[in-house]
Write a protein that holds these residues in place. Structure first.
Motif, PDB file in Angstrom:
ATOM      1  N   SER A  82       8.014   8.648 -15.556  1.00 48.16           N
ATOM      2  CA  SER A  82       7.004   7.657 -15.188  1.00 48.16           C
ATOM      3  C   SER A  82       6.703   7.619 -13.699  1.00 48.16           C
ATOM      4  N   HIS A  83       7.691   7.936 -12.864  1.00 42.72           N
ATOM      5  CA  HIS A  83       7.511   7.791 -11.423  1.00 42.72           C
ATOM      6  C   HIS A  83       8.053   8.998 -10.657  1.00 42.72           C
ATOM      7  N   VAL A  84       7.521   9.158  -9.456  1.00 42.44           N
ATOM      8  CA  VAL A  84       8.041  10.144  -8.522  1.00 42.44           C
ATOM      9  C   VAL A  84       8.205   9.448  -7.180  1.00 42.44           C
ATOM     10  N   VAL A  85       9.360   9.659  -6.558  1.00 38.29           N
ATOM     11  CA  VAL A  85       9.639   9.121  -5.232  1.00 38.29           C
ATOM     12  C   VAL A  85       9.631  10.278  -4.249  1.00 38.29           C
ATOM     13  N   ALA A  86       8.880  10.125  -3.156  1.00 37.59           N
ATOM     14  CA  ALA A  86       8.730  11.200  -2.184  1.00 37.59           C
ATOM     15  C   ALA A  86       9.002  10.681  -0.784  1.00 37.59           C
ATOM     16  N   ALA A  87       9.664  11.503   0.020  1.00 36.16           N
ATOM     17  CA  ALA A  87       9.955  11.168   1.415  1.00 36.16           C
ATOM     18  C   ALA A  87       9.017  11.953   2.321  1.00 36.16           C
ATOM     19  N   PHE A  88       8.436  11.275   3.301  1.00 39.71           N
ATOM     20  CA  PHE A  88       7.467  11.871   4.197  1.00 39.71           C
ATOM     21  C   PHE A  88       8.062  12.068   5.593  1.00 39.71           C
ATOM     22  N   ARG A  89       7.410  12.929   6.353  1.00 40.53           N
ATOM     23  CA  ARG A  89       7.877  13.200   7.714  1.00 40.53           C
ATOM     24  C   ARG A  89       7.821  11.947   8.581  1.00 40.53           C
ATOM     25  N   SER A  90       6.927  11.030   8.279  1.00 43.08           N
ATOM     26  CA  SER A  90       6.778   9.793   9.046  1.00 43.08           C
ATOM     27  C   SER A  90       7.931   8.821   8.842  1.00 43.08           C
TER      28      SER A  90
END
Length: 260
Positions: A82-90
């Motif tokens: 159902s979900h995806v968690v993503a980490a960004f460079r910011s």
């Protein structure tokens, strides 16, 4: 005359561009979909139709410069798809709905970049490892940090929960080539698995969680007993191993069996 008529009748039916530029590839629940990294964003693919369904984390065409400046470093798909968690460079961490690609929640991860993300089997907890050795656990349903785990020596490159949630255990690997088991009840390291002589590239747990297999760039695969922390066996493969996976007995892989 024939060439002119043919030219007029040719129209663009479909255009397919690049959908994967390196990094992680993960399945979406039990569906035929995959999510992979693509030039700073995520591509959602349907394997059966061989089509790109949508992109996550890119926005519209006006946001191209923003994506280049703030790409996705790592991500994890919830086991229920159902979900995806993503980490960004910011340093932001964002939670997206897979079906729509809409960002439902975002928060600041830490003072340093994220280096690994993993969901637990209930799709509730998310472990995020950081470049300074800190591991934090986030409740994806309630939206708050539940644990802050300190003790890793260097960048936390891998994280994986015990498949049985009642065990309350998280496994991580970092730059000192050691795999650590964290007791989430006490927030302390309960076991250490040290045998690799170069970075650990993957860890995989059996369905019971009693067996752990690790691979590394030292050309070794190690098999561990998680109940006592003992090394059961080691397999030299004479190649740098980037990933390995324990395949359950119930899973049939005819093509691989025929090749062997």
């Amino acid at each position: 005359w024939y060439l002119m008529s043919l030219k007029k009748e040719v129209v663009l039916f479909e255009k397919r561009g690049a959908f994967y530029t390196g990094g992680s590839v993960q399945s979406v629940g039990s569906s035929s979909q995959l999510i992979c990294q693509n030039d700073g964003a995520l591509s959602v693919l349907d394997v059966q139709s061989e089509r790109l369904l949508r992109e996550i984390g890119r926005g519209n065409s006006a946001d191209e410069d923003h994506v280049e400046a703030d790409p996705i470093l790592c991500f994890s798909v919830s086991p229920d798809g159902s979900h995806v968690v993503a980490a960004f460079r910011s340093l932001l961490v964002k939670q997206f709905a897979v079906e729509s690609g809409v960002c439902e929640r975002q928060w600041k991860g830490h003072t340093g970049p994220s280096s690994s993300i993993a969901f637990d089997s209930s799709s509730t907890l998310v472990a995020i490892g950081f470049s300074d050795g800190l591991v934090r656990v986030w409740d994806a349903t309630q939206g708050y940090w539940t644990h802050h785990l300190r003790g890793s020596r260097g960048r936390v490159s891998l994280s994986q929960f015990h498949p049985i949630t009642s065990r309350h255990t998280l496994y991580t690997a970092d730059d000192d080539y050691v795999i650590r088991a964290w007791d989430l009840k006490s927030s302390k390291c309960s076991q250490s698995f040290a045998a690799h002589s170069s970075p650990v590239t993957s860890i995989s747990l059996s369905l019971s969680g009693n067996k752990l297999v690790s691979s590394g760039r030292d050309q070794m695969i190690h098999i561990w007993n998680t109940r006592n922390g003992q090394l059961k066996s080691s397999v030299p493969v004479m190649e740098q191993v980037e990933a390995c996976l324990i395949v359950p007995h119930a899973v049939s892989m005819p093509a691989m069996e025929a090749a062997c």
